[in-house]
Design an enzyme around this catalytic site. Structure first.
Site, short mmCIF file in Angstrom:
data_model
loop_
_atom_site.label_atom_id
_atom_site.label_comp_id
_atom_site.label_asym_id
_atom_site.label_seq_id
_atom_site.Cartn_x
_atom_site.Cartn_y
_atom_site.Cartn_z
N THR A 198 38.17 44.53 38.61
CA THR A 198 39.47 44.05 39.07
C THR A 198 40.02 42.90 38.24
O THR A 198 41.22 42.71 38.17
CB THR A 198 39.37 43.57 40.53
OG1 THR A 198 38.25 42.69 40.62
CG2 THR A 198 39.19 44.73 41.46
N LEU B 101 47.43 43.24 45.71
CA LEU B 101 46.22 42.58 45.21
C LEU B 101 45.24 43.65 44.74
O LEU B 101 44.94 44.56 45.49
CB LEU B 101 45.57 41.79 46.35
CG LEU B 101 46.25 40.50 46.78
CD1 LEU B 101 45.53 39.93 47.99
CD2 LEU B 101 46.23 39.50 45.63
N GLY B 102 44.77 43.53 43.52
CA GLY B 102 43.67 44.40 43.08
C GLY B 102 42.47 43.91 43.86
O GLY B 102 41.88 42.92 43.51
N CYS B 103 42.19 44.58 44.97
CA CYS B 103 41.15 44.05 45.87
C CYS B 103 39.85 43.86 45.12
O CYS B 103 39.43 44.73 44.39
CB CYS B 103 40.91 45.00 47.03
SG CYS B 103 42.37 45.20 48.01
N VAL B 104 39.25 42.67 45.29
CA VAL B 104 38.04 42.36 44.53
C VAL B 104 36.79 42.96 45.15
O VAL B 104 36.80 43.33 46.27
CB VAL B 104 37.85 40.85 44.39
CG1 VAL B 104 38.65 40.35 43.22
CG2 VAL B 104 38.21 40.12 45.65
#
Lengths: 415, 104
Positions: A198, B101-104
């Site tokens: 990510t 959000l690029g979820c982490v």
């Protein structure tokens, strides 16, 4: 006498119970943990079991034994929380009242949420390693697998330990090399993300490692179904990736009782304030670890830093004071890259993983975002740290909030 | 913070062109943003975009594809038809919301 009830005796629930038991007066607060069974698993070990590095008996201890002896453990399935009555009900009808509730029931892989995943091929050509049973079954499968197309797939984010699928790929590459059969295995990494990870700088480092090891990446792949007859993954935009052996990370969801109780979002996660982990709906409920919806990694490392901050806030909250401590989303983790080496990353809500040294600037001894043997030793030593320092709720000699010192900030990208 | 001109008005955007001020958006801009990425807006598109706008207002963050499908009632397959290839990013872009959000 007031009651603090903790649902879930895993990493977060046990750490919170053990720390708070030492902080709360025994004549004022009773702390009780509820869980369905007595098996506390060292979940990071599930990554190593398929390759025979850890034996199944090395990843399990008794929940009762790792909990403070003054914390009763009640065994039972949770049916629901009655937040307005400040009580929970177990499946057998037992009712437990609380003054404060901590939900720490984590997330679980849910293959039932993807059409075609739980077919006759489940446990045959379709495997996972995010549960104890799944990891044991995959070890058996790999033991005499002749080779072919190995596909590693993440269904949807967020998942527990977002780097584990990468580590699995690196270790699998190593495993097949060791058996002299790497040329018989074609590996593909299928992810819904636009790249290997990510966060941009780390994604590039991991992407390079995949490339060097000859592992193809299929990015932006939103899985629609597993076609078990064709043995292929099918995406919503109609791409197909065929496999002989699929190792999937199914959708991760919180416990069903959370949504049944009106406390969950679409993934059964409890919406909380990201700095304090207090429920957005009820000021008598906190959710810790994987069970909440904070925008941080779902990992024991996050739970550990989070709980260091949480216990201070909890003491203020029950005293009727404002909570003045803020969790920053800090996480760090070792990433196995194969060949007896590992990388280390350290990051939080606002700062992506950067190269540098940890925990002491310029000295380390650990190197960030770089493959070293020492990081690998750190990863293996972590099992001891987990059982002997983290879970008992003892202090780690590293700060809970992330530090920028020692990091190459000149490389920061915008996200 | 960069700015750009959309539908004749100056608005704040991030490096990738996602609008950053919720209140600067209106449906004319939505139409212009959609045209810029080759999406022809129909009533079905607008239903999705309006859900995103309302959900963001209530929740404070851009909904994920899963949320649009479960809470918004439009199934994922259809979202890929309406906003081909990258529905999460395209929906947010047109709705004038931060990139999911690029979820982490």
């Amino acid at each position: 006498m007031r009651n603090l009830l903790i649902l879930g005796g895993g990493t977060a629930g046990t750490m919170a119970a053990n720390k708070l038991r030492r902080m709360l007066p025994a004549n004022d607060w009773q702390i009780t943990v509820v869980d369905a069974d007595d098996d506390h698993r060292y979940q990071p070990g599930f990554l190593f079991m398929p390759f025979g590095t850890y034996r199944p008996d090395q990843v399990t201890k008794s929940r009762r034994k790792v909990l403070n002896k003054d914390v009763p453990l009640v065994y039972g399935e949770i049916d629901r929380v009655l937040p307005d009555e400040k009580a929970i009900v177990l499946a057998d009808g037992t009712r437990l009242d609380y003054d404060m509730l901590i939900i720490a029931t984590g997330v679980t892989p849910r293959p039932d949420q993807t059409p075609g995943m739980l077919s006759d091929e489940w446990g045959v050509s379709v495997h996972e390693f995010y549960t104890y049973e799944g990891s044991v079954a995959l070890a058996k499968k790999l033991h005499d697998w002749p080779g072919g197309r190995l596909v590693i797939n993440i269904v949807e984010m967020p998942i527990k330990c977002p780097v584990a699928p990468l580590e699995f790929s690196f270790l699998a590459d190593d495993f097949f090399k060791g058996r002299g059969m790497r040329d018989k295995v074609e590996m593909t990494y299928v992810t819904p993300l636009p790249a290997a990870f990510t966060k941009p700088i780390a994604a590039q480092a991991f992407g390079n490692s995949l490339d060097e090891k000859g592992i193809a990446v299929e990015p932006d792949f939103m899985l629609m179904e597993v076609d078990s007859e064709k043995k292929a993954l099918v995406s919503y935009d109609e791409r197909e990736v065929p496999f002989d052996l699929l190792v999937t990370i199914p959708l991760n969801m919180g416990a069903d009782f959370i949504t049944r109780s009106g406390l969950g979002n679409e993934l059964n996660l409890v919406p909380v304030d990201k700095f304090t982990q207090l429920s957005k709906q009820y000021d008598s409920i906190f959710a810790l670890g994987d069970a909440n919806d904070i925008p941080a990694s779902k990992a024991g490392s996050v739970a550990h830093f989070e709980i260091d901050i949480f216990v201070e806030n909890f003491m203020q909250h029950i005293a009727g004071k404002e909570m003045t401590h803020q969790f920053d989303g800090h996480a760090n983790c070792f990433i196995e890259t194969g060949g007896g080496k590992a990388m280390l990353i350290d990051f939080n809500y606002d700062t992506e993983p950067l190269p540098g040294k940890y925990p002491v600037a310029g000295i380390g001894p650990m190197s960030l975002l770089k493959e070293t043997r020492l990081n690998h030793m750190g990863k293996l030593a972590f099992k001891w740290v987990y059982w002997n320092v983290l879970v008992p709720g003892r202090s780690m000699p590293v700060p809970a909030l992330m530090s920028m010192s020692g990091k190459r900030t000149d490389l920061t990208t915008t996200q | 913070m960069p700015t750009t001109t959309i539908a004749g008005r100056d608005v704040a955007v991030d490096d990738e062109g996602f609008m950053t001020q919720y209140d600067q958006w209106d449906e004319d801009m939505g139409k212009a943003l959609a045209a810029a990425i080759g999406v022809d807006m129909t009533d079905e598109h607008w239903n999705v975009i309006r859900f995103l706008r309302e959900d963001f207002k209530a929740q404070g963050e851009t909904p994920t594809i899963r949320r649009v499908s479960t809470a918004g009632g439009v199934d994922t397959k259809q979202l890929f038809v309406l906003f081909p290839k990258k529905p999460a990013k395209k929906m947010a872009y047109i709705a004038g919301l931060p990139k999911p959000l690029g979820c982490v």
